[in-house]
Design a protein around this motif. Structure first.
Motif, PDB file in Angstrom:
ATOM      1  N   PHE A 267      -6.277   7.685 -12.966  1.00  0.00           N
ATOM      2  CA  PHE A 267      -6.499   6.415 -12.316  1.00  0.00           C
ATOM      3  C   PHE A 267      -7.872   6.449 -12.123  1.00  0.00           C
ATOM      4  O   PHE A 267      -8.442   7.816 -11.862  1.00  0.00           O
ATOM      5  N   THR A 268      -8.583   5.410 -11.642  1.00  0.00           N
ATOM      6  CA  THR A 268     -10.059   5.435 -11.068  1.00  0.00           C
ATOM      7  C   THR A 268     -10.024   5.152  -9.663  1.00  0.00           C
ATOM      8  O   THR A 268      -9.535   4.174  -9.134  1.00  0.00           O
ATOM      9  N   LEU A 269     -10.395   6.218  -8.896  1.00  0.00           N
ATOM     10  CA  LEU A 269     -10.246   6.190  -7.369  1.00  0.00           C
ATOM     11  C   LEU A 269     -11.444   5.851  -6.701  1.00  0.00           C
ATOM     12  O   LEU A 269     -12.342   6.580  -7.073  1.00  0.00           O
ATOM     13  N   GLU A 270     -11.602   4.761  -6.009  1.00  0.00           N
ATOM     14  CA  GLU A 270     -12.824   4.423  -5.335  1.00  0.00           C
ATOM     15  C   GLU A 270     -12.723   4.676  -3.672  1.00  0.00           C
ATOM     16  O   GLU A 270     -11.914   4.071  -3.274  1.00  0.00           O
ATOM     17  N   ASP A 271     -13.315   5.490  -3.204  1.00  0.00           N
ATOM     18  CA  ASP A 271     -13.428   5.768  -1.706  1.00  0.00           C
ATOM     19  C   ASP A 271     -13.825   4.397  -1.038  1.00  0.00           C
ATOM     20  O   ASP A 271     -14.846   3.781  -1.455  1.00  0.00           O
ATOM     21  N   ILE A 272     -12.916   3.779  -0.199  1.00  0.00           N
ATOM     22  CA  ILE A 272     -13.204   2.636   0.455  1.00  0.00           C
ATOM     23  C   ILE A 272     -13.310   2.962   2.116  1.00  0.00           C
ATOM     24  O   ILE A 272     -12.552   3.932   2.586  1.00  0.00           O
ATOM     25  N   PRO A 273     -13.910   2.178   2.988  1.00  0.00           N
ATOM     26  CA  PRO A 273     -13.836   2.441   4.410  1.00  0.00           C
ATOM     27  C   PRO A 273     -12.690   1.700   5.107  1.00  0.00           C
ATOM     28  O   PRO A 273     -12.574   1.822   6.274  1.00  0.00           O
ATOM     29  N   TYR A 274     -11.602   1.459   4.443  1.00  0.00           N
ATOM     30  CA  TYR A 274     -10.633   0.583   5.160  1.00  0.00           C
ATOM     31  C   TYR A 274      -9.861   1.428   6.028  1.00  0.00           C
ATOM     32  O   TYR A 274      -9.479   2.667   5.626  1.00  0.00           O
ATOM     33  N   LYS A 275      -9.563   1.110   7.203  1.00  0.00           N
ATOM     34  CA  LYS A 275      -8.673   1.755   8.353  1.00  0.00           C
ATOM     35  C   LYS A 275      -7.780   0.874   9.062  1.00  0.00           C
ATOM     36  O   LYS A 275      -7.821  -0.514   9.054  1.00  0.00           O
ATOM     37  N   THR A 276      -6.656   1.673   9.226  1.00  0.00           N
ATOM     38  CA  THR A 276      -5.512   1.045   9.892  1.00  0.00           C
ATOM     39  C   THR A 276      -5.445   1.304  11.447  1.00  0.00           C
ATOM     40  O   THR A 276      -4.484   0.838  12.056  1.00  0.00           O
ATOM     41  N   GLY A 277      -6.168   2.201  11.875  1.00  0.00           N
ATOM     42  CA  GLY A 277      -6.221   2.825  13.280  1.00  0.00           C
ATOM     43  C   GLY A 277      -5.636   4.244  13.037  1.00  0.00           C
ATOM     44  O   GLY A 277      -5.660   4.878  14.203  1.00  0.00           O
TER      45      GLY A 277
ATOM     46  N   PRO B 222      -4.547   8.071  10.619  1.00  0.00           N
ATOM     47  CA  PRO B 222      -5.587   9.221  10.209  1.00  0.00           C
ATOM     48  C   PRO B 222      -6.020   9.132   8.626  1.00  0.00           C
ATOM     49  O   PRO B 222      -6.491   9.809   8.233  1.00  0.00           O
ATOM     50  N   ALA B 223      -5.257   8.184   7.934  1.00  0.00           N
ATOM     51  CA  ALA B 223      -5.325   7.998   6.704  1.00  0.00           C
ATOM     52  C   ALA B 223      -6.822   8.028   6.189  1.00  0.00           C
ATOM     53  O   ALA B 223      -7.341   6.933   6.751  1.00  0.00           O
ATOM     54  N   ARG B 224      -7.396   8.391   5.050  1.00  0.00           N
ATOM     55  CA  ARG B 224      -8.451   7.913   4.264  1.00  0.00           C
ATOM     56  C   ARG B 224      -8.069   7.319   3.202  1.00  0.00           C
ATOM     57  O   ARG B 224      -7.334   7.752   2.276  1.00  0.00           O
ATOM     58  N   TYR B 225      -8.634   6.051   2.634  1.00  0.00           N
ATOM     59  CA  TYR B 225      -8.076   5.189   1.702  1.00  0.00           C
ATOM     60  C   TYR B 225      -9.212   5.248   0.535  1.00  0.00           C
ATOM     61  O   TYR B 225     -10.382   5.440   0.628  1.00  0.00           O
ATOM     62  N   VAL B 226      -8.597   5.149  -0.364  1.00  0.00           N
ATOM     63  CA  VAL B 226      -9.066   4.762  -2.035  1.00  0.00           C
ATOM     64  C   VAL B 226      -8.544   3.630  -2.394  1.00  0.00           C
ATOM     65  O   VAL B 226      -7.405   3.175  -2.374  1.00  0.00           O
ATOM     66  N   LYS B 227      -9.232   2.479  -3.311  1.00  0.00           N
ATOM     67  CA  LYS B 227      -8.764   1.609  -4.218  1.00  0.00           C
ATOM     68  C   LYS B 227      -8.675   2.254  -5.574  1.00  0.00           C
ATOM     69  O   LYS B 227      -9.484   3.028  -6.047  1.00  0.00           O
TER      70      LYS B 227
ATOM     71  N   ASP C  33       0.788  -1.250   0.121  1.00  0.00           N
ATOM     72  CA  ASP C  33      -0.045  -0.102  -0.058  1.00  0.00           C
ATOM     73  C   ASP C  33       0.917   1.377  -0.056  1.00  0.00           C
ATOM     74  O   ASP C  33       2.156   1.094   0.351  1.00  0.00           O
ATOM     75  N   MET C  34       0.126   2.197  -0.180  1.00  0.00           N
ATOM     76  CA  MET C  34       1.199   3.464  -0.312  1.00  0.00           C
ATOM     77  C   MET C  34       0.097   4.874   0.388  1.00  0.00           C
ATOM     78  O   MET C  34      -0.965   4.512   0.227  1.00  0.00           O
ATOM     79  N   THR C  35       0.646   5.823   1.223  1.00  0.00           N
ATOM     80  CA  THR C  35      -0.019   6.690   1.583  1.00  0.00           C
ATOM     81  C   THR C  35       0.704   8.114   1.292  1.00  0.00           C
ATOM     82  O   THR C  35       2.286   8.120   1.448  1.00  0.00           O
TER      83      THR C  35
ATOM     84  N   LEU D  58      -4.449   3.468  -1.743  1.00  0.00           N
ATOM     85  CA  LEU D  58      -3.698   4.700  -1.564  1.00  0.00           C
ATOM     86  C   LEU D  58      -4.447   5.576  -0.444  1.00  0.00           C
ATOM     87  O   LEU D  58      -5.686   5.594  -0.504  1.00  0.00           O
ATOM     88  N   GLY D  59      -3.760   5.941   0.563  1.00  0.00           N
ATOM     89  CA  GLY D  59      -4.070   6.537   1.564  1.00  0.00           C
ATOM     90  C   GLY D  59      -3.832   8.177   1.421  1.00  0.00           C
ATOM     91  O   GLY D  59      -2.777   8.261   0.947  1.00  0.00           O
TER      92      GLY D  59
END
Length: 341
Positions: free
Chosen positions: A229-239, A241-246, A195-197, A254-255
């Motif tokens: 790129f096609t960016l899709e917001d997803i609810p993935y969290k690692t604990g 502050p990043a907000r992630y897309v697929k 992954d990348m942020t 990508l966070g």
């Protein structure tokens, strides 16, 4: 280290705004073997070693926090892997993973020491790490880190993956430096199963350059990325502050960490402990609590536990970061290396 400081379980720390504090970031050293231009001055004055908590004291404090509800603990720096005998601390904290009192032990590193330590990190319970890396161009890497060697970091990443560690690449988005390179970095990271942020630069500490020259709002970066790129917001969290897309084209995540354009304070579950025993309740505020004095004042943990409770009781609602031409001074005087981001 003895078992008499085994954590009590079932406790929680809740701040004045109803946020449960479950994530502790521990800066084990302010020293680093790089001098990244946006993070610190080239000629830093580091803390004298006598001011640092011992590894035993760091373990004791971490154990108290775990007993008070911390479930995720991240070791940071400076560069955490340059702290002498750091694997001893990793092993000791790792015992709380075995009991279930701690859910995750992880760290953020510049990658320079991973070839030496990756296997031991995995052996002591670390399963996921962040590697800070802002460019794949060796010359630009040397420029931004002042001292760094990209090939050594890439070798460290391979060693970490070979050891079984999951890796996320953290890149600070910098205008007129790596902004045009970020799409290729995303393709590279995702192609390696990482992954990348991307992170906005933050106004912390005096550095040699004007941060307004480098500041890149991630809203602009995201708009640029959306063109290829096609960016899709997803609810993935690692604990964190990043907000992630697929990203459809790469299949990877990508966070976005946006302390400037869209702060994440409303869900902040974090506090930060420095290597001197100072607790910062907010990355972007100067208010802090001294935990070293109560820690050393008694062999028991009642005094330091009470000091933690008092500190959590004044955790602020959020930070006040600003970067613009009218605000040249950093929001806080301490460098990022003091609290580890």
């Amino acid at each position: 280290m003895s078992d008499e400081i085994a954590p009590l379980t079932g406790q929680t720390m809740t701040d004045p705004f109803g946020r449960d504090i479950t994530y502790l970031r521990v800066s084990v050293t302010d020293r680093c073997d790089f001098r990244c231009t946006y993070c610190m001055s080239e000629h830093m004055t580091f803390l004298p070693k006598k001011d640092l908590l011992t590894l035993e004291e760091l373990d004791r404090l971490c154990t108290v926090f775990i007993g008070k509800g911390v479930k995720k603990l991240r070791l940071t720096g400076g560069e955490p892997l340059v702290r002498k005998n750091i694997m001893h601390l990793v092993e000791e904290i790792g015992r709380h993973l075995k009991t279930g009192a701690l859910e995750e032990l992880t760290l953020t590193t510049n990658g320079s020491q991973l070839t030496r330590h990756a296997s031991d990190l995995y052996r002591h319970g670390v399963r996921r790490i962040n590697v800070s890396m802002d460019t794949l161009d060796p010359a630009k890497f040397r420029e931004i880190t002042r001292w760094g060697d990209l090939s050594r970091v890439l070798d460290g990443i391979k060693a970490a993956q070979d050891a079984g560690l999951k890796i996320k690449i953290n890149a600070v988005a910098l205008k007129n430096f790596n902004d045009t390179e970020i799409p290729d970095m995303i393709r590279w990271a995702h192609g390696q199963g990482m992954d990348m942020t991307v992170i906005e630069t933050m106004p912390m500490g005096e550095i040699e350059e004007d941060r307004t020259d480098r500041y890149l709002p991630l809203s602009m970066l995201r708009a640029d990325l959306s063109r290829q790129f096609t960016l899709e917001d997803i609810p993935y969290k690692t604990g964190g502050p990043a907000r992630y897309v697929k990203i459809k084209e790469t299949g990877g995540r990508l966070g976005f960490i946006t302390p400037m354009t869209h702060n994440f304070c409303e869900s902040c579950n974090r506090v930060r402990l420095t290597c001197t025993g100072t607790l910062y309740m907010c990355l972007g505020q100067n208010d802090a609590a001294d935990l070293r004095t109560p820690l050393r004042a008694s062999e028991g943990n009642e005094l330091v536990s009470a000091a933690i409770d008092e500190a959590i009781g004044r955790k602020p609602k959020g930070h006040d970061f600003v970067i613009d031409r009218r605000t040249k001074r950093p929001a806080v005087t301490r460098h990022m290396s003091v609290t580890g981001g």
